[in-house]
Design a protein around this motif. Structure first.
Motif, PDB file in Angstrom:
ATOM      1  N   LEU A 122       0.814  -1.095   0.109  1.00  0.00           N
ATOM      2  CA  LEU A 122       0.063   0.077   0.053  1.00  0.00           C
ATOM      3  C   LEU A 122       0.763   1.171   0.018  1.00  0.00           C
ATOM      4  O   LEU A 122       0.317   2.099  -0.621  1.00  0.00           O
ATOM      5  CB  LEU A 122      -1.160  -0.154   1.162  1.00  0.00           C
ATOM      6  N   LEU A 123       1.887   1.198   0.713  1.00  0.00           N
ATOM      7  CA  LEU A 123       2.724   2.505   0.939  1.00  0.00           C
ATOM      8  C   LEU A 123       3.810   2.512  -0.190  1.00  0.00           C
ATOM      9  O   LEU A 123       4.683   3.325  -0.102  1.00  0.00           O
ATOM     10  CB  LEU A 123       3.303   2.322   2.198  1.00  0.00           C
ATOM     11  N   ASP A 124       3.977   1.690  -1.246  1.00  0.00           N
ATOM     12  CA  ASP A 124       4.877   1.788  -2.303  1.00  0.00           C
ATOM     13  C   ASP A 124       4.379   2.801  -3.441  1.00  0.00           C
ATOM     14  O   ASP A 124       3.748   2.341  -4.376  1.00  0.00           O
ATOM     15  CB  ASP A 124       5.122   0.468  -2.909  1.00  0.00           C
ATOM     16  N   ASP A 140       3.059   9.721   8.819  1.00  0.00           N
ATOM     17  CA  ASP A 140       3.931   8.599   9.700  1.00  0.00           C
ATOM     18  C   ASP A 140       5.201   9.484  10.263  1.00  0.00           C
ATOM     19  O   ASP A 140       5.586   9.208  11.093  1.00  0.00           O
ATOM     20  CB  ASP A 140       4.127   7.471   8.871  1.00  0.00           C
ATOM     21  N   THR A 141       5.818  10.043   9.309  1.00  0.00           N
ATOM     22  CA  THR A 141       7.250  10.722   9.570  1.00  0.00           C
ATOM     23  C   THR A 141       6.745  11.787  10.820  1.00  0.00           C
ATOM     24  O   THR A 141       7.590  11.864  11.635  1.00  0.00           O
ATOM     25  CB  THR A 141       7.896  11.332   8.452  1.00  0.00           C
ATOM     26  N   ALA A 164      -0.302   7.150  -0.445  1.00  0.00           N
ATOM     27  CA  ALA A 164       0.983   6.575   0.229  1.00  0.00           C
ATOM     28  C   ALA A 164       1.778   7.896   0.573  1.00  0.00           C
ATOM     29  O   ALA A 164       2.668   7.561   1.365  1.00  0.00           O
ATOM     30  CB  ALA A 164       1.528   5.676  -1.046  1.00  0.00           C
ATOM     31  N   ASP A 165       2.077   8.537  -0.371  1.00  0.00           N
ATOM     32  CA  ASP A 165       2.894   9.855  -0.021  1.00  0.00           C
ATOM     33  C   ASP A 165       2.375  10.450   1.069  1.00  0.00           C
ATOM     34  O   ASP A 165       3.101  10.924   2.286  1.00  0.00           O
ATOM     35  CB  ASP A 165       2.704  10.993  -1.208  1.00  0.00           C
ATOM     36  N   TRP A 166       1.002  10.701   1.317  1.00  0.00           N
ATOM     37  CA  TRP A 166       0.445  11.373   2.453  1.00  0.00           C
ATOM     38  C   TRP A 166       0.405  10.618   3.623  1.00  0.00           C
ATOM     39  O   TRP A 166       1.011  11.108   4.579  1.00  0.00           O
ATOM     40  CB  TRP A 166      -1.091  11.512   2.256  1.00  0.00           C
TER      41      TRP A 166
END
Length: 69
Positions: A9-11, A59-60, A52-54
């Motif tokens: 999902l995060l790729d 998360d960061t 995914a970018d969001w």
């Protein structure tokens, strides 16, 4: 190596590659139904990449708020 659903999902880069591929397929077909289908798939992949970018940026950001061990 098997990837977890979260990794898939995060790729964002893979989603972008998929979007380009679907857009190419949409341009290569003569069927209107297939063209519409591949255009929708390309748009969905673009949205997944943005998502995914969001999620990665959130998360960061939240890393700073997590308790330090």
């Amino acid at each position: 190596m098997r990837r977890t659903p979260r990794q898939v999902l995060l790729d964002a880069e893979q989603h972008r590659r998929n979007a380009v591929s679907f857009a190419d397929q949409a341009g290569a077909t003569s069927s209107i139904a297939e063209r519409d289908h591949f255009a929708m798939m390309a748009r969905t992949s673009e949205l997944l990449a943005k998502n995914a970018d969001w999620l990665r940026s959130i998360d960061t950001f939240l890393t700073d708020w997590r308790p330090k061990s």
